[in-house]
Design a protein around this motif. Structure first.
Motif, short mmCIF file in Angstrom:
data_model
loop_
_atom_site.label_atom_id
_atom_site.label_comp_id
_atom_site.label_asym_id
_atom_site.label_seq_id
_atom_site.Cartn_x
_atom_site.Cartn_y
_atom_site.Cartn_z
N GLY A 9 -29.88 -9.13 23.00
CA GLY A 9 -30.98 -10.07 23.21
C GLY A 9 -32.31 -9.38 23.43
O GLY A 9 -33.34 -9.76 22.87
N GLU A 10 -32.29 -8.33 24.26
CA GLU A 10 -33.52 -7.56 24.51
C GLU A 10 -34.00 -6.87 23.25
O GLU A 10 -35.20 -6.83 22.96
N TYR A 11 -33.05 -6.33 22.49
CA TYR A 11 -33.42 -5.62 21.26
C TYR A 11 -34.07 -6.57 20.25
O TYR A 11 -35.07 -6.23 19.62
N GLN A 16 -38.65 -8.28 17.01
CA GLN A 16 -38.86 -9.39 16.09
C GLN A 16 -40.21 -9.30 15.37
O GLN A 16 -40.38 -9.82 14.27
N ASN A 17 -41.18 -8.58 15.95
CA ASN A 17 -42.48 -8.44 15.28
C ASN A 17 -42.41 -7.52 14.07
O ASN A 17 -43.32 -7.53 13.23
N ALA A 18 -41.35 -6.73 13.98
CA ALA A 18 -41.19 -5.85 12.83
C ALA A 18 -40.73 -6.62 11.60
O ALA A 18 -40.80 -6.13 10.48
N PHE A 19 -40.28 -7.86 11.82
CA PHE A 19 -39.80 -8.68 10.73
C PHE A 19 -40.98 -9.28 9.97
O PHE A 19 -41.99 -9.67 10.56
N THR A 23 -41.66 -15.55 13.03
CA THR A 23 -41.79 -16.88 13.64
C THR A 23 -40.71 -17.11 14.68
O THR A 23 -40.67 -18.17 15.29
N GLY A 24 -39.83 -16.15 14.86
CA GLY A 24 -38.75 -16.30 15.83
C GLY A 24 -37.50 -16.89 15.25
O GLY A 24 -36.45 -16.88 15.89
N GLU A 25 -37.58 -17.42 14.00
CA GLU A 25 -36.40 -18.05 13.41
C GLU A 25 -35.28 -17.07 13.16
O GLU A 25 -34.11 -17.35 13.44
N LEU A 26 -35.62 -15.89 12.60
CA LEU A 26 -34.58 -14.91 12.32
C LEU A 26 -33.90 -14.48 13.61
O LEU A 26 -32.68 -14.32 13.66
N THR A 177 -28.87 -5.34 10.01
CA THR A 177 -30.15 -4.79 9.60
C THR A 177 -31.09 -5.94 9.22
O THR A 177 -30.64 -6.97 8.74
N THR A 178 -32.38 -5.73 9.46
CA THR A 178 -33.40 -6.64 8.93
C THR A 178 -34.33 -5.86 8.01
O THR A 178 -35.47 -6.25 7.78
#
Length: 332
Positions: A9-11, A16-19, A23-26, A177-178
């Motif tokens: 969860g922390e990771y 998430q900004n690297a995606f 928008t938080g959806e991923l 991976t993203t």
């Protein structure tokens, strides 16, 4: 906090900004998969104690006997994703057709579809061999707010925005991976939390393990037979070690950690191969490439294949880069 103690969860929050589309959806999709994986893990670990192993009495779209755990895992992942209202469509190896989630909510503005093999290797479950879940995430190509179509699912693997797998083994791990490397998280069953245990996972360029069902040798193409003879020759670092579990997730996971190649080729029994492009090969290819490995159909890059149907099968060569390159040489 030390890196190895970081929770999943922390990771996710930190990265998430690297995606590309932040928008938080991923992040919510990965969190949903994490939740469903914990539920399935609980059932897998009770196999033998409750009536959850064995055949369910039906066949899936591929004509394979469905196991009870197949059905349970499929329903668990689908319902978790639908209930959280974060995807617009789902396709599963166990279902004939894709599910359009838009029909459940007329105001659905979700942008992502998930494709999955909910329980890979399930025929091994009643003999206590590791099984897994494989998932792939795409951004839809049809207009947001409309029902999804097959075009949203029949995308080349290069368009994946995330992919991963869960291996339910001696410990339960979620690896994903993203597009920014591969990280593995191990479940602490005492508190139900995944912790970052394998940061920046990498295939070694070379390996000494080959994974293939040699029982089908007589049915293999000549190129594969020649490559196997190469693996078995006593020369240099060879012969290589043969290791085959019969569960793609487990074989792939071991080879990524130890260095090796996984092969499921065409054969006279399966002229198109056996593994599914959308549910197994594309996500594993994305992970392999992000970990410095290579994934091929024996002739070209898996993720460049243009899908034509939901349950399309392809031959699969995947693992340490130089080993896959060498196998391709024999195929050509």
């Amino acid at each position: 906090m030390e890196e190895r103690n970081k929770t999943l969860g922390e990771y996710i929050i930190e990265n998430q900004n690297a995606f590309q589309y932040s928008t938080g959806e991923l992040s919510r999709i990965i969190n949903s998969i994490r939740l469903a994986a914990k539920v399935v893990n609980y059932k897998v670990n009770k196999a033998g104690l409750v009536d959850i192993v064995g055949a369910a009495g039906e066949q899936n779209i591929q004509g394979e006997d469905q196991q009870k755990l197949d059905v349970f895992a499929n329903e668990t992942f689908i319902q978790t994703l639908i209930n959280r209202n974060i995807v617009c469509g789902i396709a599963s190896e166990e279902n004939d057709d894709f599910i359009s989630v838009n029909s459940l909510d007329e105001n659905n503005q979700n942008k992502y579809v998930v494709l999955m093999d909910p329980l890979d290797g399930s025929s091994n479950i009643d003999v206590n061999v590791s099984v897994g879940t494989i998932f792939s995430v795409f951004r839809r190509v049809t207009p947001v707010g409309t029902p999804v179509t097959s075009a949203d699912f029949l995308q080349k693997g290069i368009h994946q925005v995330a992919a991963g797998y869960v291996v339910y083994g001696t410990s339960t791990m979620l690896v994903y991976t993203t597009g920014h490397g591969v990280n593995g998280f191990t479940l602490n069953p005492a508190i139900g939390t995944f912790y970052l245990s394998h940061p920046n996972m990498q295939f070694s360029k070379d390996g000494n393990i080959y994974s293939i069902n040699e029982g089908n040798y007589i049915h293999f193409p000549q190129g594969v037979k020649d490559y196997l003879k190469y693996c078995q020759a006593e020369e240099g670092e060879r012969p290589y070690t043969s290791r085959y579990i019969g569960s793609l997730v487990s074989d792939f996971h071991r080879n990524m950690i130890k260095g090796g190649i996984y092969i499921y080729p065409t054969s006279s029994k399966a002229p198109n191969g056996k593994l599914r492009l959308l549910y197994e090969c594309n996500p594993m290819a994305f992970i392999a490439e992000q970990a410095g490995g290579k994934a091929s159909d024996g002739y070209g890059r898996i993720m460049e294949i243009e899908p034509t149907e939901l349950h399309q099968r392809v031959p699969f060569f995947c693992g340490s880069y130089n080993m896959v390159e060498k196998a391709e040489e024999f195929m050509k």
